[in-house]
Design an enzyme around this catalytic site. Structure first.
Site, mmCIF file in Angstrom:
data_model
loop_
_atom_site.group_PDB
_atom_site.id
_atom_site.type_symbol
_atom_site.label_atom_id
_atom_site.label_comp_id
_atom_site.label_asym_id
_atom_site.label_seq_id
_atom_site.Cartn_x
_atom_site.Cartn_y
_atom_site.Cartn_z
ATOM 1 C CB CYS A 265 -68.760 -51.689 -11.205
ATOM 2 S SG CYS A 265 -69.977 -52.798 -10.490
ATOM 3 C CB CYS B 274 -67.019 -57.731 -6.804
ATOM 4 S SG CYS B 274 -68.533 -58.529 -7.365
ATOM 5 C CD GLU C 33 -54.540 -67.261 4.246
ATOM 6 O OE1 GLU C 33 -55.729 -67.552 4.448
ATOM 7 O OE2 GLU C 33 -54.181 -66.442 3.372
ATOM 8 C CB CYS D 84 -64.751 -53.724 -11.804
ATOM 9 S SG CYS D 84 -64.894 -55.512 -12.119
#
Length: 312
Positions: free
Chosen positions: A210, A204, A53, A215
């Protein structure tokens, strides 16, 4: 539809589909069928996830993999990192171009906290994780989610883009937070947060894919139905070239290669237009070194008629 506030207008009123279970199932199954493989997605080790992270905050994920693996090979546990020399950690960070060097310093200090204050065991909740050095709300929640399955919904730029387009959520941080948490199934923060961030990362995107990415939310998606694929503005980073951040990085790299350097020698090495009494001379360099000293990264020492600089 459900979850509609009383106010009207795009910037105030918003709703989520009534069949939320179908929405959730569609995304989780899409993610399970095929997603990008990153090694930190295959572990629930809080230390390994924290390292990923912190590294990912300024670096593309593809480039993080090599650095993450090398970092963990060198310091495989919090105990190893806590016992390491800070200059070695900062030097590693710089050599792998991982962004602001103070993140390496904070990661080192967080490892020392885990060892000294938590007997080597990571705290599990976002609030507890925020007590670690350099760990803010987003990172704390991500570690809690991916390591302990105990976090809230992660809300990053990708997630904001997804919920803005799919469910016509207004460009408002509170609305994004509320919608993301209502969408997430209870007790499934690990898979859900990975899945929705993957959706924003491969389907996205700023330029949506898409159909190509299959998607799973097309039947509910406001943008897909209307053709309006606008999204919240993404803040642009200041130019790196010629920035103080660039010169700070050059200082750290040079000091990592040499035990110590004299002030003017360092100045001439980090910029070609360095002139001791010029605009970018000793006063400018001392200001840069003062910032690095405040961050605990360098030490400046006066010796008779010379000023010596070294990593802490």
């Amino acid at each position: 539809m459900t979850d509609a506030p009383a106010e009207q207008g795009r910037q105030t009123a918003w709703t989520l589909p009534e069949d939320l279970e179908a929405v959730r199932t569609a995304l989780i199954e899409w993610y399970a069928d095929d997603h990008r493989s990153f090694p930190w997605r295959e572990t629930d080790d809080a230390y390994e996830i924290l390292v990923s992270e912190v590294m990912s905050q300024q670096t593309q994920l593809g480039r993080v993999v090599e650095a993450w693996e090398a970092f963990l090979e060198r310091w495989p546990t919090t105990a190893d990192l806590a016992a390491a020399d800070r200059s070695a950690v900062v030097g590693f960070w710089t050599s792998h171009s991982l962004g602001y060097n103070n993140r390496a310093k904070y990661l080192h200090e967080a490892a020392q906290q885990v060892e000294a204050e938590y007997d080597g065991e990571f705290p599990e909740t976002p609030d507890e994780l925020e007590e670690l050095m350099g760990v803010g709300p987003y990172t704390a929640n991500a570690v809690s989610s991916f390591a302990f399955n105990a976090g809230d919904a992660v809300v990053d730029t990708n997630v904001k883009r997804v919920v803005y387009r799919a469910f016509d959520i207004p460009d408002d941080d509170d609305a994004f937070e509320t919608a993301a948490n209502r969408l997430m199934p209870d007790g499934r923060s690990r898979v859900w947060n990975n899945a929705i961030m993957e959706l924003g990362g491969v389907a996205c995107e700023k330029t949506p894919r898409c159909d190509e990415a299959g998607c799973p939310w097309r039947e509910w998606c406001h943008a897909y139905q209307t053709g309006d694929f606008t999204a919240p503005d993404v803040p642009t980073q200041p130019s790196f070239e010629g920035s103080r951040r660039q010169f700070r990085g050059r200082v750290i790299r040079l000091l990592d290669e040499h035990d110590e350097m004299e002030l003017d020698t360092l100045g001439h090495r980090i910029r070609v237009d360095y002139a001791p009494d010029g605009e970018h001379g000793r006063e400018w360099l001392r200001g840069l070194l003062s910032d690095l000293s405040d961050d605990g990264l360098v030490q400046v020492e006066k010796r008779s008629d010379r000023t010596i600089v070294r990593l802490r």
